[in-house]
Design a protein around this motif. Structure first.
Motif, PDB file in Angstrom:
ATOM      1  N   THR A 111       2.047   8.196  76.782  1.00 21.35           N
ATOM      2  CA  THR A 111       0.659   8.460  76.747  1.00 21.35           C
ATOM      3  C   THR A 111      -0.007   7.555  75.530  1.00 21.35           C
ATOM      4  N   GLY A 112       0.812   7.318  74.562  1.00 24.36           N
ATOM      5  CA  GLY A 112       0.160   6.623  73.427  1.00 24.36           C
ATOM      6  C   GLY A 112      -0.777   7.772  72.746  1.00 24.36           C
ATOM      7  N   ALA A 113      -0.312   8.909  72.625  1.00 25.86           N
ATOM      8  CA  ALA A 113      -1.116   9.963  71.949  1.00 25.86           C
ATOM      9  C   ALA A 113      -0.871   9.890  70.278  1.00 25.86           C
ATOM     10  N   VAL A 114      -2.047   9.994  69.710  1.00 25.10           N
ATOM     11  CA  VAL A 114      -1.970   9.719  68.168  1.00 25.10           C
ATOM     12  C   VAL A 114      -0.958  10.889  67.608  1.00 25.10           C
ATOM     13  N   ASN A 115      -1.057  12.151  68.302  1.00 22.08           N
ATOM     14  CA  ASN A 115      -0.374  13.081  67.460  1.00 22.08           C
ATOM     15  C   ASN A 115       0.749  13.439  68.082  1.00 22.08           C
ATOM     16  N   PHE A 116       1.520  12.509  68.882  1.00 21.25           N
ATOM     17  CA  PHE A 116       2.772  12.520  69.581  1.00 21.25           C
ATOM     18  C   PHE A 116       3.832  13.367  68.554  1.00 21.25           C
ATOM     19  N   GLU A 117       3.943  13.083  67.493  1.00 27.11           N
ATOM     20  CA  GLU A 117       5.089  13.568  66.660  1.00 27.11           C
ATOM     21  C   GLU A 117       4.936  15.119  66.022  1.00 27.11           C
ATOM     22  N   VAL A 118       3.627  15.647  66.677  1.00 31.23           N
ATOM     23  CA  VAL A 118       3.808  17.110  66.542  1.00 31.23           C
ATOM     24  C   VAL A 118       4.647  17.964  67.438  1.00 31.23           C
ATOM     25  N   PHE A 119       4.950  16.896  68.443  1.00 27.83           N
ATOM     26  CA  PHE A 119       6.262  17.831  69.394  1.00 27.83           C
ATOM     27  C   PHE A 119       7.392  17.251  69.129  1.00 27.83           C
ATOM     28  N   ASN A 120       7.864  16.557  68.138  1.00 30.90           N
ATOM     29  CA  ASN A 120       9.080  15.936  67.986  1.00 30.90           C
ATOM     30  C   ASN A 120      10.124  16.741  67.927  1.00 30.90           C
ATOM     31  N   ALA A 121       9.945  18.066  67.378  1.00 28.44           N
ATOM     32  CA  ALA A 121      10.955  19.281  67.293  1.00 28.44           C
ATOM     33  C   ALA A 121      10.974  19.977  68.481  1.00 28.44           C
ATOM     34  N   VAL A 122      10.101  19.720  69.402  1.00 24.59           N
ATOM     35  CA  VAL A 122      10.109  20.699  70.803  1.00 24.59           C
ATOM     36  C   VAL A 122      11.552  20.743  71.691  1.00 24.59           C
ATOM     37  N   GLU A 123      12.073  21.626  71.968  1.00 24.84           N
ATOM     38  CA  GLU A 123      13.121  21.406  72.851  1.00 24.84           C
ATOM     39  C   GLU A 123      12.970  21.984  74.126  1.00 24.84           C
ATOM     40  N   THR A 124      12.105  22.865  74.294  1.00 23.90           N
ATOM     41  CA  THR A 124      11.804  23.220  75.757  1.00 23.90           C
ATOM     42  C   THR A 124      10.213  23.953  75.664  1.00 23.90           C
ATOM     43  N   ILE A 125       9.536  23.785  76.676  1.00 29.01           N
ATOM     44  CA  ILE A 125       8.206  24.324  77.055  1.00 29.01           C
ATOM     45  C   ILE A 125       8.512  25.289  78.450  1.00 29.01           C
ATOM     46  N   GLU A 126       8.423  26.542  78.288  1.00 27.78           N
ATOM     47  CA  GLU A 126       8.568  27.323  79.285  1.00 27.78           C
ATOM     48  C   GLU A 126       7.288  28.095  79.958  1.00 27.78           C
ATOM     49  N   THR A 127       7.290  28.388  81.200  1.00 29.97           N
ATOM     50  CA  THR A 127       5.922  28.965  81.524  1.00 29.97           C
ATOM     51  C   THR A 127       6.524  30.364  82.509  1.00 29.97           C
ATOM     52  N   PRO A 128       6.999  31.621  81.777  1.00 32.81           N
ATOM     53  CA  PRO A 128       7.555  32.563  82.571  1.00 32.81           C
ATOM     54  C   PRO A 128       6.557  33.325  83.508  1.00 32.81           C
ATOM     55  N   ASP A 129       5.179  33.097  83.283  1.00 31.90           N
ATOM     56  CA  ASP A 129       4.245  33.382  84.208  1.00 31.90           C
ATOM     57  C   ASP A 129       2.933  32.840  83.971  1.00 31.90           C
ATOM     58  N   ASP A 130       1.871  32.877  84.807  1.00 28.37           N
ATOM     59  CA  ASP A 130       0.846  32.130  84.665  1.00 28.37           C
ATOM     60  C   ASP A 130      -0.033  31.992  83.510  1.00 28.37           C
ATOM     61  N   MET A 131       0.283  33.075  82.667  1.00 25.98           N
ATOM     62  CA  MET A 131      -0.559  33.148  81.451  1.00 25.98           C
ATOM     63  C   MET A 131       0.335  33.314  80.043  1.00 25.98           C
ATOM     64  N   THR A 132       1.351  32.880  80.376  1.00 20.32           N
ATOM     65  CA  THR A 132       2.418  32.844  79.141  1.00 20.32           C
ATOM     66  C   THR A 132       3.181  31.541  78.977  1.00 20.32           C
ATOM     67  N   VAL A 133       3.067  31.015  77.684  1.00 19.39           N
ATOM     68  CA  VAL A 133       3.678  29.662  77.450  1.00 19.39           C
ATOM     69  C   VAL A 133       4.776  30.059  76.299  1.00 19.39           C
ATOM     70  N   VAL A 134       5.959  29.567  76.369  1.00 19.42           N
ATOM     71  CA  VAL A 134       7.065  29.730  75.397  1.00 19.42           C
ATOM     72  C   VAL A 134       7.356  28.425  75.038  1.00 19.42           C
ATOM     73  N   VAL A 135       7.219  28.061  73.644  1.00 20.97           N
ATOM     74  CA  VAL A 135       7.672  26.855  73.005  1.00 20.97           C
ATOM     75  C   VAL A 135       8.927  26.920  72.104  1.00 20.97           C
ATOM     76  N   THR A 136       9.956  26.445  72.443  1.00 17.85           N
ATOM     77  CA  THR A 136      11.133  26.389  71.498  1.00 17.85           C
ATOM     78  C   THR A 136      11.646  25.256  70.803  1.00 17.85           C
ATOM     79  N   LEU A 137      11.637  25.380  69.614  1.00 12.51           N
ATOM     80  CA  LEU A 137      11.733  24.289  68.772  1.00 12.51           C
ATOM     81  C   LEU A 137      13.455  24.005  68.788  1.00 12.51           C
ATOM     82  N   LYS A 138      13.891  22.772  68.280  1.00 10.44           N
ATOM     83  CA  LYS A 138      15.302  22.287  67.842  1.00 10.44           C
ATOM     84  C   LYS A 138      15.463  22.896  66.514  1.00 10.44           C
ATOM     85  N   THR A 139      14.552  22.685  65.868  1.00  7.54           N
ATOM     86  CA  THR A 139      14.648  22.919  64.205  1.00  7.54           C
ATOM     87  C   THR A 139      13.183  23.467  63.831  1.00  7.54           C
TER      88      THR A 139
END
Length: 514
Positions: free
Chosen positions: A130-158
């Motif tokens: 993508t070439g996003a300027v803020n890409f490294e904000v998500f460097n520690a992200v392990e998973t992004i889950e959507t258990p339903d239409d109105m919920t987002v769960v972001v899990t970090l590795k560290t």
């Protein structure tokens, strides 16, 4: 020196600025809001890539902040608060963030915002392609889950202490419709109070009210951002009525406009901070003694008076003035041309041997003024400094992207979040490290700060980073600049325009009297 004589006569004006945070002081006569009309805004800068993930310029961000909303934002105390997320929670181990989305949010294409849009936006920003300027904000992200239409769960590795606050800054937390990435650069689609209508590159951007905005429709029918970098032209447009509002009142005319009862003025501190950049890939600037000598050639307070007419305050720390990481104990090197001259000679660059090209952008006229003043001081130090003036697009291409420069000057709008500030600018892998700085000590400290959750300990780490930047003279930190808006008397809601971060403008609650 003729200019120095002039500057010497004006230094008594300095010292009236103080740290107030970014909340504006408004001199205005407000009335009840009315609906209708298009605000003509004399924008002091030109917009570039309209993709909010990819753009690195605050000038473009100021326009796009009205088109997009983020998952979270900050209040006047820079505390992270919900925005497109109705609420958020962090797990006890600090690794999981659960966002409950606000119902009823619509995008400008008519679709409803769901968890899939958030997942798409975060993953798009994190994707190197993508070439996003803020890409490294998500460097520690392990998973992004959507258990339903109105919920987002972001899990970090560290643990990543600044993760949530980074989502509140420009770009990283913006939510776009799933699959819209290919069109964002030319026809941005968001869920903000205004829809993108059109752009004439280098001339204007037109926005129209979005009637289905989740927080209620704006008062204005639309906003036209006229791109007018020349300060006096902007001011003339305001005085003649061609423009309803301008930002960045010309520094030498600020008092005159404040004294004019027929106009409104908004002022705040700080708007941004400026620094002189030395390209670390250019052989002389690989030597820290050369960088320190260049620092000592500059009288920062006199430069502030000469280029900015005192509209700001000098600083050795780039941290937000009211933040815990601001190091008040750090002071700038005093001007000492004789010592600087000797240091350069000792480093192998005797008088007359250094010829430096200073690339300055006309997008910031006070950068040109600064460069002109520096030429005289560097001549005293035996350094031949020549100025190359660049348009904003050329500066971005040559200095920012290609790193094709020796010496330049840049300003950054706020960057109140210390990870955004120090990691992006001084870590060797930082997205804004266009000077080629590679300092293992700073890399270690900025990584350590990300896993340090105690606020006081984290602030101390960033103070250590500041000390290292100063000791090695990686850059020459100059000053924080005041922000200012001038407006015609019929513009209402000016006290709502400036975002608490001191940089963004929001026209949701602005109106025009009939």
């Amino acid at each position: 020196m003729k200019r120095r004589t002039f500057l010497g006569s004006t230094t008594a004006l300095f010292g009236t600025t103080f740290f107030t945070g970014a909340m504006p002081l408004v001199a205005t006569a407000q009335t009840a809001p009315v609906t209708g009309g298009t605000l003509i805004w004399g924008h002091s800068e030109t917009t570039q890539n309209l993709d909010m993930h990819q753009t690195g310029t605050a000038s473009t961000g100021r326009v796009l902040q009205n088109v997009h909303n983020s998952i979270v934002t900050v209040d006047k105390d820079l505390k992270v608060i919900p925005m497109l997320a109705e609420s958020f929670e962090q797990s006890d181990d600090g690794l999981t963030y659960t966002f409950k989305l606000r119902p009823g949010v619509k995008f400008h294409d008519g679709s409803d915002m769901t968890a899939e849009d958030v997942k798409y936006s975060f993953e798009r920003c994190a994707d190197p392609a993508t070439g996003a300027v803020n890409f490294e904000v998500f460097n520690a992200v392990e998973t992004i889950e959507t258990p339903d239409d109105m919920t987002v769960v972001v899990t970090l590795k560290t643990v990543n202490a600044p993760f949530l606050s980074r989502l509140a800054e420009n770009g990283a937390g913006v939510v776009m419709p799933a699959g819209s990435g290919d069109v964002q650069g030319e026809t941005p689609i968001g869920c903000g109070p205004f829809k993108f209508v059109s752009r004439e590159f280098g001339n204007k951007v037109e926005l129209a009210r979005f009637d289905d905005y989740w927080d209620g429709p704006a008062y204005l029918d639309g906003v036209t951002a006229r791109e007018i970098p020349e300060p006096t032209v902007r001011l003339t447009g305001l005085r003649t009525g061609e423009l309803h509002m301008i930002n960045d009142i010309p520094a030498d005319r600020t008092q005159e406009i404040e004294d004019d009862a027929s106009l409104q003025v908004v002022k705040w501190f700080p708007l941004n901070w400026d620094f002189v950049n030395l390209n670390h890939t250019f052989e002389p600037f690989q030597n820290p003694d050369v960088r320190k000598a260049f620092d000592m050639i500059i009288d920062k307070e006199m430069l502030l008076e000469g280029a900015l007419w005192g509209q700001g305050a000098t600083t050795a720390s780039p941290s937000y003035p009211t933040s815990a990481s601001y190091d008040e104990a750090l002071t700038q090197r005093a001007q000492d041309v004789a010592t600087a001259k000797q240091m350069l000679a000792d480093a192998g660059y005797p008088e007359g041997s250094l010829n430096i090209v200073f690339k300055a952008t006309t997008n910031y006229p006070y950068h040109i003024e600064s460069a002109q003043i520096l030429v005289e001081w560097f001549k005293e130090a035996g350094v031949n400094l020549t100025i190359e003036q660049l348009t904003w697009a050329d500066w971005l291409s040559q200095c920012w992207v290609d790193k094709d420069y020796q010496m330049t000057m840049m300003n950054f709008f706020t960057l109140w979040e210390p990870d955004f500030l120090y990691y992006s600018l001084w870590n060797s892998t930082g997205a804004f490290n266009y000077r080629g700085i590679n300092d293992p000590e700073i890399d270690k400290l900025t990584e350590e700060a990300r896993t340090t959750v105690d606020p006081a300990a984290r602030a101390d780490i960033y103070k250590a980073v500041q000390q290292q930047i100063f000791d090695q003279a990686h850059d020459i930190i100059l000053w924080f600049r005041n922000g200012s808006i001038g407006a015609q008397p019929g513009v209402g809601g000016l006290d709502t325009v400036v975002h608490p971060n001191g940089s963004n403008f929001n026209f949701h609650k602005v109106w025009l009297q009939a």
